[in-house]
Design a protein around this motif. Structure first.
Motif, PDB file in Angstrom:
ATOM      1  N   ALA A  11      18.687  28.393 -18.169  1.00 56.93           N
ATOM      2  CA  ALA A  11      18.523  28.740 -16.753  1.00 56.93           C
ATOM      3  C   ALA A  11      19.381  29.944 -16.397  1.00 56.93           C
ATOM      4  O   ALA A  11      18.925  30.877 -15.729  1.00 56.93           O
ATOM      5  CB  ALA A  11      18.879  27.534 -15.868  1.00 56.93           C
ATOM      6  N   LEU A  27      25.345  31.943 -13.155  1.00 54.34           N
ATOM      7  CA  LEU A  27      25.905  30.587 -13.261  1.00 54.34           C
ATOM      8  C   LEU A  27      26.229  30.035 -11.873  1.00 54.34           C
ATOM      9  O   LEU A  27      25.938  28.871 -11.566  1.00 54.34           O
ATOM     10  CB  LEU A  27      27.165  30.612 -14.129  1.00 54.34           C
ATOM     11  CG  LEU A  27      27.880  29.275 -14.318  1.00 54.34           C
ATOM     12  CD1 LEU A  27      26.971  28.284 -15.028  1.00 54.34           C
ATOM     13  CD2 LEU A  27      29.177  29.452 -15.091  1.00 54.34           C
ATOM     14  N   ARG A  28      26.807  30.906 -11.022  1.00 56.99           N
ATOM     15  CA  ARG A  28      27.135  30.468  -9.670  1.00 56.99           C
ATOM     16  C   ARG A  28      25.871  30.052  -8.913  1.00 56.99           C
ATOM     17  O   ARG A  28      25.832  29.028  -8.232  1.00 56.99           O
ATOM     18  CB  ARG A  28      27.847  31.608  -8.927  1.00 56.99           C
ATOM     19  CG  ARG A  28      28.482  31.234  -7.616  1.00 56.99           C
ATOM     20  CD  ARG A  28      29.450  32.309  -7.153  1.00 56.99           C
ATOM     21  NE  ARG A  28      28.830  33.617  -7.070  1.00 56.99           N
ATOM     22  CZ  ARG A  28      28.121  34.052  -6.034  1.00 56.99           C
ATOM     23  NH1 ARG A  28      27.927  33.279  -4.995  1.00 56.99           N
ATOM     24  NH2 ARG A  28      27.590  35.254  -6.043  1.00 56.99           N
ATOM     25  N   LEU A  29      24.794  30.845  -9.049  1.00 55.15           N
ATOM     26  CA  LEU A  29      23.544  30.535  -8.355  1.00 55.15           C
ATOM     27  C   LEU A  29      22.953  29.229  -8.872  1.00 55.15           C
ATOM     28  O   LEU A  29      22.503  28.382  -8.093  1.00 55.15           O
ATOM     29  CB  LEU A  29      22.539  31.680  -8.543  1.00 55.15           C
ATOM     30  CG  LEU A  29      22.946  33.025  -7.941  1.00 55.15           C
ATOM     31  CD1 LEU A  29      21.883  34.070  -8.225  1.00 55.15           C
ATOM     32  CD2 LEU A  29      23.181  32.895  -6.446  1.00 55.15           C
ATOM     33  N   VAL A  30      22.964  29.068 -10.190  1.00 52.67           N
ATOM     34  CA  VAL A  30      22.356  27.886 -10.797  1.00 52.67           C
ATOM     35  C   VAL A  30      23.138  26.632 -10.400  1.00 52.67           C
ATOM     36  O   VAL A  30      22.552  25.601 -10.045  1.00 52.67           O
ATOM     37  CB  VAL A  30      22.300  28.074 -12.332  1.00 52.67           C
ATOM     38  CG1 VAL A  30      22.108  26.772 -13.038  1.00 52.67           C
ATOM     39  CG2 VAL A  30      21.190  29.058 -12.695  1.00 52.67           C
ATOM     40  N   LEU A  31      24.478  26.728 -10.413  1.00 53.44           N
ATOM     41  CA  LEU A  31      25.271  25.558 -10.030  1.00 53.44           C
ATOM     42  C   LEU A  31      25.100  25.250  -8.549  1.00 53.44           C
ATOM     43  O   LEU A  31      25.138  24.086  -8.134  1.00 53.44           O
ATOM     44  CB  LEU A  31      26.751  25.786 -10.364  1.00 53.44           C
ATOM     45  CG  LEU A  31      27.059  25.842 -11.856  1.00 53.44           C
ATOM     46  CD1 LEU A  31      28.538  26.075 -12.087  1.00 53.44           C
ATOM     47  CD2 LEU A  31      26.619  24.566 -12.557  1.00 53.44           C
ATOM     48  N   HIS A  32      24.879  26.294  -7.753  1.00 47.98           N
ATOM     49  CA  HIS A  32      24.591  26.064  -6.336  1.00 47.98           C
ATOM     50  C   HIS A  32      23.313  25.241  -6.194  1.00 47.98           C
ATOM     51  O   HIS A  32      23.258  24.270  -5.425  1.00 47.98           O
ATOM     52  CB  HIS A  32      24.455  27.404  -5.604  1.00 47.98           C
ATOM     53  CG  HIS A  32      23.894  27.285  -4.222  1.00 47.98           C
ATOM     54  ND1 HIS A  32      24.667  26.994  -3.129  1.00 47.98           N
ATOM     55  CD2 HIS A  32      22.620  27.391  -3.759  1.00 47.98           C
ATOM     56  CE1 HIS A  32      23.904  26.922  -2.059  1.00 47.98           C
ATOM     57  NE2 HIS A  32      22.662  27.169  -2.411  1.00 47.98           N
ATOM     58  N   LEU A  33      22.268  25.639  -6.933  1.00 49.57           N
ATOM     59  CA  LEU A  33      21.005  24.899  -6.857  1.00 49.57           C
ATOM     60  C   LEU A  33      21.199  23.440  -7.277  1.00 49.57           C
ATOM     61  O   LEU A  33      20.587  22.537  -6.711  1.00 49.57           O
ATOM     62  CB  LEU A  33      19.944  25.558  -7.744  1.00 49.57           C
ATOM     63  CG  LEU A  33      19.310  26.829  -7.178  1.00 49.57           C
ATOM     64  CD1 LEU A  33      18.368  27.440  -8.189  1.00 49.57           C
ATOM     65  CD2 LEU A  33      18.573  26.531  -5.880  1.00 49.57           C
ATOM     66  N   MET A  34      22.055  23.218  -8.286  1.00 46.85           N
ATOM     67  CA  MET A  34      22.305  21.850  -8.750  1.00 46.85           C
ATOM     68  C   MET A  34      22.898  20.987  -7.639  1.00 46.85           C
ATOM     69  O   MET A  34      22.686  19.777  -7.609  1.00 46.85           O
ATOM     70  CB  MET A  34      23.284  21.853  -9.931  1.00 46.85           C
ATOM     71  CG  MET A  34      22.689  22.244 -11.255  1.00 46.85           C
ATOM     72  SD  MET A  34      21.341  21.172 -11.774  1.00 46.85           S
ATOM     73  CE  MET A  34      22.225  19.650 -12.148  1.00 46.85           C
TER      74      MET A  34
END
Lengths: 205, 205
Positions: A11, A27-34
Protein backbone atom coordinates in the motif's frame (compact mmCIF):
# COMPACT_ATOMS: atom_id res chain seq x y z
CA UNK A 1 11.93 1.13 5.51
CA UNK A 2 11.31 -1.99 7.50
CA UNK A 3 7.64 -2.97 7.28
CA UNK A 4 6.45 -5.93 9.29
CA UNK A 5 3.67 -6.47 6.76
CA UNK A 6 3.78 -7.11 3.04
CA UNK A 7 0.27 -5.71 2.67
CA UNK A 8 1.25 -2.46 4.34
CA UNK A 9 4.43 -2.27 2.29
CA UNK A 10 2.50 -2.72 -0.95
CA UNK A 11 0.00 0.00 0.00
CA UNK A 12 2.81 2.40 0.89
CA UNK A 13 4.64 1.61 -2.36
CA UNK A 14 1.52 2.27 -4.41
CA UNK A 15 0.70 5.56 -2.69
CA UNK A 16 4.31 6.75 -2.93
CA UNK A 17 4.16 6.46 -6.72
CA UNK A 18 1.97 9.56 -6.77
CA UNK A 19 3.91 12.72 -7.62
CA UNK A 20 5.30 14.65 -4.66
CA UNK A 21 4.54 11.85 -2.19
CA UNK A 22 7.51 10.03 -0.69
CA UNK A 23 7.55 6.87 1.40
CA UNK A 24 7.19 8.68 4.72
CA UNK A 25 4.19 10.70 3.57
CA UNK A 26 2.68 7.59 2.00
CA UNK A 27 3.04 5.74 5.29
CA UNK A 28 1.41 8.62 7.14
CA UNK A 29 -1.53 8.64 4.70
CA UNK A 30 -1.96 4.87 4.83
CA UNK A 31 -1.86 4.77 8.64
CA UNK A 32 -4.38 7.60 8.69
CA UNK A 33 -6.74 5.50 6.56
CA UNK A 34 -6.24 2.57 8.96
CA UNK A 35 -7.52 4.74 11.81
CA UNK A 36 -10.58 5.93 9.87
CA UNK A 37 -13.79 3.95 9.34
CA UNK A 38 -13.48 1.30 6.63
CA UNK A 39 -16.04 3.14 4.49
CA UNK A 40 -13.62 6.00 3.90
CA UNK A 41 -11.05 3.73 2.26
CA UNK A 42 -13.81 2.03 0.27
CA UNK A 43 -15.16 5.36 -0.95
CA UNK A 44 -11.66 6.57 -1.86
CA UNK A 45 -10.80 3.41 -3.79
CA UNK A 46 -14.16 3.33 -5.56
CA UNK A 47 -14.00 6.96 -6.60
CA UNK A 48 -10.49 6.49 -8.01
CA UNK A 49 -11.60 3.44 -10.00
CA UNK A 50 -14.75 5.18 -11.19
CA UNK A 51 -12.72 8.24 -12.15
CA UNK A 52 -10.28 6.14 -14.15
CA UNK A 53 -12.94 4.01 -15.84
CA UNK A 54 -15.92 6.33 -16.35
CA UNK A 55 -14.47 9.79 -16.80
CA UNK A 56 -14.58 10.91 -20.42
CA UNK A 57 -13.15 13.78 -22.37
CA UNK A 58 -15.45 16.07 -24.32
CA UNK A 59 -15.34 15.13 -28.02
CA UNK A 60 -15.37 18.78 -28.99
CA UNK A 61 -13.11 20.66 -26.59
CA UNK A 62 -11.29 17.76 -24.79
CA UNK A 63 -12.28 19.05 -21.37
CA UNK A 64 -13.18 16.39 -18.79
CA UNK A 65 -16.80 15.41 -18.93
CA UNK A 66 -19.24 12.81 -17.67
CA UNK A 67 -20.79 12.64 -21.15
CA UNK A 68 -19.68 12.82 -24.78
CA UNK A 69 -19.90 16.59 -24.75
CA UNK A 70 -19.02 18.68 -21.70
CA UNK A 71 -21.38 21.03 -19.88
CA UNK A 72 -19.68 24.08 -21.32
CA UNK A 73 -19.94 22.95 -24.95
CA UNK A 74 -23.66 22.11 -24.68
CA UNK A 75 -24.57 25.26 -22.74
CA UNK A 76 -26.79 27.75 -24.57
CA UNK A 77 -25.47 30.60 -22.46
CA UNK A 78 -21.95 30.48 -23.87
CA UNK A 79 -20.71 32.51 -26.82
CA UNK A 80 -20.15 29.89 -29.54
CA UNK A 81 -18.01 32.28 -31.58
CA UNK A 82 -15.27 32.62 -29.00
CA UNK A 83 -12.82 29.81 -28.15
CA UNK A 84 -10.13 29.99 -25.49
CA UNK A 85 -7.13 27.71 -26.18
CA UNK A 86 -5.64 26.29 -22.95
CA UNK A 87 -3.02 23.74 -22.04
CA UNK A 88 -4.99 21.47 -19.73
CA UNK A 89 -8.23 21.15 -17.82
CA UNK A 90 -6.85 22.88 -14.74
CA UNK A 91 -6.62 26.03 -16.83
CA UNK A 92 -10.29 25.65 -17.78
CA UNK A 93 -11.15 25.48 -14.07
CA UNK A 94 -8.98 28.49 -13.29
CA UNK A 95 -10.63 30.60 -15.98
CA UNK A 96 -14.12 29.38 -15.05
CA UNK A 97 -13.44 30.44 -11.47
CA UNK A 98 -12.96 34.03 -12.62
CA UNK A 99 -16.56 34.11 -13.97
CA UNK A 100 -15.23 36.59 -16.56
CA UNK A 101 -15.35 34.36 -19.62
CA UNK A 102 -18.48 33.24 -21.43
CA UNK A 103 -17.05 31.56 -24.53
CA UNK A 104 -15.99 27.97 -25.21
CA UNK A 105 -12.63 26.23 -24.64
CA UNK A 106 -10.21 24.01 -26.46
CA UNK A 107 -7.86 21.91 -24.32
CA UNK A 108 -4.61 21.13 -26.14
CA UNK A 109 -3.42 18.59 -23.58
CA UNK A 110 0.08 20.09 -23.40
CA UNK A 111 2.46 22.45 -25.12
CA UNK A 112 4.87 21.87 -27.99
CA UNK A 113 8.12 20.95 -26.27
CA UNK A 114 10.85 19.25 -28.33
CA UNK A 115 12.90 18.80 -25.13
CA UNK A 116 10.16 16.57 -23.70
CA UNK A 117 9.46 14.91 -27.04
CA UNK A 118 6.07 16.62 -27.41
CA UNK A 119 5.35 17.65 -30.99
CA UNK A 120 2.22 19.19 -32.58
CA UNK A 121 0.95 15.71 -33.46
CA UNK A 122 0.76 14.82 -29.74
CA UNK A 123 -1.63 17.68 -28.99
CA UNK A 124 -5.26 18.41 -29.86
CA UNK A 125 -4.25 20.87 -32.57
CA UNK A 126 -5.83 19.20 -35.66
CA UNK A 127 -9.22 19.13 -33.94
CA UNK A 128 -8.82 22.83 -33.13
CA UNK A 129 -8.14 23.66 -36.78
CA UNK A 130 -11.21 21.60 -37.74
CA UNK A 131 -13.35 23.46 -35.24
CA UNK A 132 -12.24 26.79 -36.69
CA UNK A 133 -13.11 25.55 -40.18
CA UNK A 134 -16.46 24.03 -39.30
CA UNK A 135 -17.92 25.99 -36.42
CA UNK A 136 -17.53 29.53 -37.71
CA UNK A 137 -15.45 30.60 -34.74
CA UNK A 138 -14.68 34.33 -34.85
CA UNK A 139 -11.96 34.66 -32.26
CA UNK A 140 -9.37 32.35 -30.70
CA UNK A 141 -7.89 33.48 -27.39
CA UNK A 142 -4.49 31.93 -26.66
CA UNK A 143 -4.29 31.38 -22.91
CA UNK A 144 -1.14 29.26 -22.64
CA UNK A 145 1.50 29.91 -19.99
CA UNK A 146 3.92 32.65 -21.11
CA UNK A 147 6.92 30.32 -21.50
CA UNK A 148 9.01 29.46 -24.54
CA UNK A 149 6.92 26.32 -25.05
CA UNK A 150 3.69 28.26 -24.71
CA UNK A 151 4.82 30.92 -27.17
CA UNK A 152 6.01 28.24 -29.62
CA UNK A 153 2.65 26.51 -29.45
CA UNK A 154 0.78 29.80 -29.97
CA UNK A 155 2.92 30.58 -32.99
CA UNK A 156 2.50 27.10 -34.49
CA UNK A 157 -1.29 27.31 -34.23
CA UNK A 158 -1.25 30.88 -35.53
CA UNK A 159 0.65 29.72 -38.64
CA UNK A 160 -1.77 26.83 -39.20
CA UNK A 161 -4.65 29.29 -39.15
CA UNK A 162 -3.11 31.74 -41.61
CA UNK A 163 -5.50 30.83 -44.46
CA UNK A 164 -8.57 30.91 -42.26
CA UNK A 165 -10.78 33.84 -41.41
CA UNK A 166 -10.41 33.99 -37.63
CA UNK A 167 -9.11 36.61 -35.22
CA UNK A 168 -6.51 35.60 -32.64
CA UNK A 169 -5.55 37.24 -29.35
CA UNK A 170 -3.52 36.33 -26.30
CA UNK A 171 -4.32 37.02 -22.68
CA UNK A 172 -2.66 40.18 -21.34
CA UNK A 173 0.75 39.90 -19.69
CA UNK A 174 1.47 42.46 -17.02
CA UNK A 175 1.86 43.16 -13.35
CA UNK A 176 -0.40 40.93 -11.26
CA UNK A 177 -3.04 42.67 -9.19
CA UNK A 178 -1.59 43.23 -5.71
CA UNK A 179 2.04 42.81 -6.82
CA UNK A 180 4.78 45.27 -5.90
CA UNK A 181 6.18 46.96 -9.00
CA UNK A 182 9.78 46.81 -7.80
CA UNK A 183 9.73 43.02 -7.60
CA UNK A 184 8.35 42.46 -11.11
CA UNK A 185 10.79 41.04 -13.66
CA UNK A 186 11.92 43.38 -16.45
CA UNK A 187 10.25 41.49 -19.30
CA UNK A 188 6.86 41.57 -17.64
CA UNK A 189 7.25 45.19 -16.59
CA UNK A 190 8.41 46.12 -20.10
CA UNK A 191 5.40 44.42 -21.67
CA UNK A 192 3.04 46.02 -19.21
CA UNK A 193 4.26 49.44 -20.40
CA UNK A 194 4.24 48.47 -24.07
CA UNK A 195 0.69 47.14 -23.84
CA UNK A 196 -0.67 49.81 -21.52
CA UNK A 197 -4.42 50.30 -21.57
CA UNK A 198 -6.40 53.57 -21.51
CA UNK A 199 -7.00 54.48 -17.89
CA UNK A 200 -10.77 54.52 -18.40
CA UNK A 201 -10.62 50.88 -19.56
CA UNK A 202 -8.51 49.82 -16.59
CA UNK A 203 -11.28 50.84 -14.22
CA UNK A 204 -13.68 48.27 -15.69
CA UNK A 205 -13.51 44.99 -13.88
CA UNK B 1 -13.50 24.85 -7.69
CA UNK B 2 -15.54 24.51 -10.82
CA UNK B 3 -15.38 20.91 -12.06
CA UNK B 4 -17.10 20.04 -15.29
CA UNK B 5 -17.46 16.47 -14.10
CA UNK B 6 -19.18 15.02 -11.05
CA UNK B 7 -16.94 11.95 -11.20
CA UNK B 8 -13.81 14.08 -11.13
CA UNK B 9 -15.22 16.21 -8.33
CA UNK B 10 -15.99 13.13 -6.24
CA UNK B 11 -12.48 11.74 -6.75
CA UNK B 12 -10.90 15.06 -5.79
CA UNK B 13 -13.13 15.32 -2.72
CA UNK B 14 -12.17 11.84 -1.57
CA UNK B 15 -8.44 12.36 -2.06
CA UNK B 16 -8.54 15.75 -0.34
CA UNK B 17 -9.86 14.10 2.83
CA UNK B 18 -6.39 12.69 3.41
CA UNK B 19 -4.37 14.68 5.94
CA UNK B 20 -2.20 17.44 4.48
CA UNK B 21 -3.77 17.17 1.03
CA UNK B 22 -5.89 20.10 -0.12
CA UNK B 23 -8.16 20.37 -3.13
CA UNK B 24 -5.45 21.63 -5.45
CA UNK B 25 -3.02 18.85 -4.57
CA UNK B 26 -5.83 16.31 -4.81
CA UNK B 27 -6.66 17.55 -8.30
CA UNK B 28 -3.01 17.30 -9.31
CA UNK B 29 -2.80 13.72 -8.02
CA UNK B 30 -6.04 12.70 -9.70
CA UNK B 31 -5.06 14.23 -13.04
CA UNK B 32 -1.70 12.48 -12.75
CA UNK B 33 -3.49 9.14 -12.39
CA UNK B 34 -5.60 9.98 -15.45
CA UNK B 35 -2.43 10.32 -17.50
CA UNK B 36 -0.96 7.02 -16.24
CA UNK B 37 -1.95 3.54 -17.47
CA UNK B 38 -5.22 2.30 -16.03
CA UNK B 39 -3.39 -0.49 -14.19
CA UNK B 40 -1.72 1.99 -11.85
CA UNK B 41 -5.05 3.27 -10.54
CA UNK B 42 -6.33 -0.30 -10.26
CA UNK B 43 -3.26 -1.38 -8.30
CA UNK B 44 -3.50 1.65 -6.02
CA UNK B 45 -7.19 1.13 -5.29
CA UNK B 46 -6.76 -2.62 -4.75
CA UNK B 47 -3.82 -2.22 -2.39
CA UNK B 48 -5.73 0.35 -0.32
CA UNK B 49 -8.73 -1.97 -0.06
CA UNK B 50 -6.55 -4.96 0.74
CA UNK B 51 -4.67 -2.93 3.34
CA UNK B 52 -7.92 -1.88 5.00
CA UNK B 53 -9.54 -5.32 4.90
CA UNK B 54 -6.68 -7.78 5.35
CA UNK B 55 -4.10 -6.00 7.48
CA UNK B 56 -4.10 -7.28 11.05
CA UNK B 57 -2.49 -6.21 14.26
CA UNK B 58 -0.26 -8.61 16.16
CA UNK B 59 -2.22 -10.10 19.07
CA UNK B 60 0.82 -9.84 21.30
CA UNK B 61 2.54 -6.52 20.56
CA UNK B 62 -0.13 -4.71 18.44
CA UNK B 63 2.33 -4.06 15.63
CA UNK B 64 0.93 -4.38 12.09
CA UNK B 65 1.09 -7.89 10.78
CA UNK B 66 -0.17 -10.10 7.98
CA UNK B 67 -0.86 -12.86 10.50
CA UNK B 68 -2.08 -13.21 14.08
CA UNK B 69 1.44 -12.72 15.41
CA UNK B 70 3.94 -10.37 13.78
CA UNK B 71 7.31 -11.38 12.39
CA UNK B 72 9.17 -9.84 15.30
CA UNK B 73 7.16 -11.67 17.97
CA UNK B 74 7.61 -15.08 16.31
CA UNK B 75 11.30 -14.60 15.53
CA UNK B 76 13.72 -16.86 17.41
CA UNK B 77 16.51 -14.32 17.03
CA UNK B 78 14.93 -11.71 19.27
CA UNK B 79 15.52 -11.35 22.99
CA UNK B 80 12.19 -12.38 24.55
CA UNK B 81 13.10 -10.78 27.88
CA UNK B 82 13.33 -7.24 26.55
CA UNK B 83 10.29 -5.21 25.47
CA UNK B 84 10.42 -1.72 24.00
CA UNK B 85 7.23 0.32 24.62
CA UNK B 86 6.43 2.66 21.72
CA UNK B 87 3.59 4.93 20.72
CA UNK B 88 2.79 3.63 17.24
CA UNK B 89 4.03 1.37 14.50
CA UNK B 90 6.07 4.11 12.86
CA UNK B 91 8.24 4.08 15.95
CA UNK B 92 8.76 0.32 15.55
CA UNK B 93 9.93 0.94 11.98
CA UNK B 94 12.23 3.76 13.08
CA UNK B 95 13.87 1.61 15.76
CA UNK B 96 14.09 -1.42 13.44
CA UNK B 97 15.89 0.77 10.91
CA UNK B 98 18.67 1.39 13.42
CA UNK B 99 19.45 -2.38 13.56
CA UNK B 100 20.53 -1.72 17.17
CA UNK B 101 17.67 -3.40 18.97
CA UNK B 102 17.06 -7.12 19.21
CA UNK B 103 14.21 -7.32 21.71
CA UNK B 104 10.43 -7.27 21.26
CA UNK B 105 8.01 -4.34 21.10
CA UNK B 106 4.73 -3.24 22.56
CA UNK B 107 2.73 -0.67 20.59
CA UNK B 108 0.50 1.44 22.85
CA UNK B 109 -1.43 3.04 20.01
CA UNK B 110 -1.07 6.54 21.45
CA UNK B 111 -0.15 8.49 24.57
CA UNK B 112 -2.24 9.45 27.57
CA UNK B 113 -3.56 12.89 26.70
CA UNK B 114 -6.52 14.25 28.67
CA UNK B 115 -6.63 17.25 26.31
CA UNK B 116 -7.42 14.93 23.40
CA UNK B 117 -9.67 12.71 25.49
CA UNK B 118 -7.20 9.80 25.45
CA UNK B 119 -7.08 7.96 28.77
CA UNK B 120 -5.20 4.78 29.80
CA UNK B 121 -8.22 2.66 28.87
CA UNK B 122 -7.90 3.77 25.23
CA UNK B 123 -4.36 2.42 24.95
CA UNK B 124 -2.86 -1.07 24.90
CA UNK B 125 -1.70 -0.76 28.53
CA UNK B 126 -3.65 -3.66 30.13
CA UNK B 127 -2.18 -6.09 27.58
CA UNK B 128 1.30 -4.75 28.40
CA UNK B 129 0.78 -5.39 32.12
CA UNK B 130 -0.45 -8.90 31.28
CA UNK B 131 2.61 -9.55 29.15
CA UNK B 132 4.89 -8.51 32.01
CA UNK B 133 3.01 -10.85 34.35
CA UNK B 134 2.90 -13.83 32.01
CA UNK B 135 5.96 -13.70 29.79
CA UNK B 136 8.67 -13.19 32.36
CA UNK B 137 9.88 -9.97 30.78
CA UNK B 138 13.01 -8.64 32.51
CA UNK B 139 13.23 -5.12 31.18
CA UNK B 140 10.80 -2.60 29.69
CA UNK B 141 12.35 0.22 27.66
CA UNK B 142 10.11 3.29 27.45
CA UNK B 143 10.64 4.82 24.02
CA UNK B 144 7.84 7.38 23.90
CA UNK B 145 8.41 10.90 22.60
CA UNK B 146 9.81 13.16 25.34
CA UNK B 147 6.69 15.32 25.70
CA UNK B 148 4.38 15.89 28.65
CA UNK B 149 2.02 13.24 27.29
CA UNK B 150 4.88 10.79 26.78
CA UNK B 151 6.23 11.34 30.28
CA UNK B 152 2.73 11.01 31.77
CA UNK B 153 2.24 7.71 29.96
CA UNK B 154 5.63 6.42 31.11
CA UNK B 155 4.81 7.33 34.70
CA UNK B 156 1.35 5.75 34.56
CA UNK B 157 2.77 2.46 33.30
CA UNK B 158 5.62 2.64 35.81
CA UNK B 159 3.10 2.94 38.64
CA UNK B 160 1.04 0.03 37.33
CA UNK B 161 4.16 -2.11 37.36
CA UNK B 162 5.21 -1.24 40.90
CA UNK B 163 4.27 -4.65 42.34
CA UNK B 164 5.90 -6.57 39.54
CA UNK B 165 9.48 -7.70 39.23
CA UNK B 166 10.59 -5.92 36.07
CA UNK B 167 13.28 -3.34 35.34
CA UNK B 168 12.32 -0.18 33.49
CA UNK B 169 14.46 2.24 31.51
CA UNK B 170 13.91 5.11 29.10
CA UNK B 171 15.82 5.87 25.95
CA UNK B 172 18.56 8.45 26.47
CA UNK B 173 17.75 12.12 25.95
CA UNK B 174 20.62 14.25 24.81
CA UNK B 175 22.20 16.15 21.98
CA UNK B 176 21.48 14.53 18.62
CA UNK B 177 24.48 13.25 16.69
CA UNK B 178 25.58 16.01 14.31
CA UNK B 179 23.75 18.79 16.20
CA UNK B 180 25.42 22.05 17.17
CA UNK B 181 25.61 22.41 20.95
CA UNK B 182 24.75 26.11 20.94
CA UNK B 183 21.39 25.49 19.29
CA UNK B 184 20.26 22.78 21.72
CA UNK B 185 17.49 23.74 24.13
CA UNK B 186 18.46 24.10 27.81
CA UNK B 187 16.42 21.14 29.07
CA UNK B 188 18.01 18.75 26.62
CA UNK B 189 21.49 20.14 27.21
CA UNK B 190 20.95 19.99 30.98
CA UNK B 191 19.85 16.36 30.79
CA UNK B 192 22.75 15.46 28.56
CA UNK B 193 25.15 16.69 31.26
CA UNK B 194 23.19 15.09 34.10
CA UNK B 195 23.13 11.73 32.31
CA UNK B 196 26.65 11.88 30.92
CA UNK B 197 28.20 8.53 30.04
CA UNK B 198 31.78 7.33 30.63
CA UNK B 199 33.86 8.32 27.64
CA UNK B 200 34.89 4.72 26.96
CA UNK B 201 31.21 3.76 26.63
CA UNK B 202 30.48 6.62 24.26
CA UNK B 203 32.96 5.22 21.75
CA UNK B 204 30.93 2.03 21.29
CA UNK B 205 28.42 2.32 18.49
Amino acid sequence: MNFSSKILEEAVNQVSQLPGIGKRTALRLVLHLMRQPEQQTDALAQSLLSMRNDLKFCKKCHNVSDNDLCEICISHNRDQNLVCVVEDIRDVMAIENTSQYKGLYHVLGGKISPMDGVGPQDLNIPSLINRVKEEGIQELIFALSPTIEGDTTNFYIYKQLSDLDVNTSTIARGIAVGDELEFADEVTLGRSILHRVPYENSMKS
